[in-house]
Design a protein around this motif. Structure first.
Motif, mmCIF file in Angstrom:
data_model
loop_
_atom_site.group_PDB
_atom_site.id
_atom_site.type_symbol
_atom_site.label_atom_id
_atom_site.label_comp_id
_atom_site.label_asym_id
_atom_site.label_seq_id
_atom_site.Cartn_x
_atom_site.Cartn_y
_atom_site.Cartn_z
ATOM 1 N N GLU A 1 18.157 8.527 4.620
ATOM 2 C CA GLU A 1 16.463 8.286 3.630
ATOM 3 C C GLU A 1 16.268 9.683 3.018
ATOM 4 N N THR A 2 16.061 9.323 1.716
ATOM 5 C CA THR A 2 15.541 11.130 0.591
ATOM 6 C C THR A 2 14.245 11.145 0.595
ATOM 7 N N LEU A 3 13.046 9.620 0.387
ATOM 8 C CA LEU A 3 12.537 9.934 -0.084
ATOM 9 C C LEU A 3 11.526 9.248 1.216
ATOM 10 N N ARG A 4 9.657 10.480 0.762
ATOM 11 C CA ARG A 4 9.210 10.786 2.303
ATOM 12 C C ARG A 4 8.345 10.506 1.514
ATOM 13 N N ASP A 5 7.425 9.168 2.757
ATOM 14 C CA ASP A 5 6.310 8.558 2.859
ATOM 15 C C ASP A 5 4.443 9.563 2.688
ATOM 16 N N TRP A 6 4.404 9.835 1.624
ATOM 17 C CA TRP A 6 3.385 10.665 1.554
ATOM 18 C C TRP A 6 2.270 11.130 2.512
#
Length: 47
Positions: free
Chosen positions: A38-43
């Protein structure tokens, strides 16, 4: 009558030519590649 056979054989050759790649990839579907990271991080979860 021979023209009818030629058309029939061309149709069969077309169908087989379209079906062969689908049949040859059957084994590849069983061994699917691993899932990507997974490349998108949950900020919102970062401190």
């Amino acid at each position: 009558m021979s023209t009818g056979w030629i058309i029939f054989l061309v149709c069969i050759a077309f169908v087989l030519g379209a079906a062969l790649p689908l049949i040859s990839n059957r084994d590849a579907r069983r061994h699917a590649p691993p899932a990507r990271k997974e490349t998108l991080r949950d900020w919102r979860k970062q401190p």
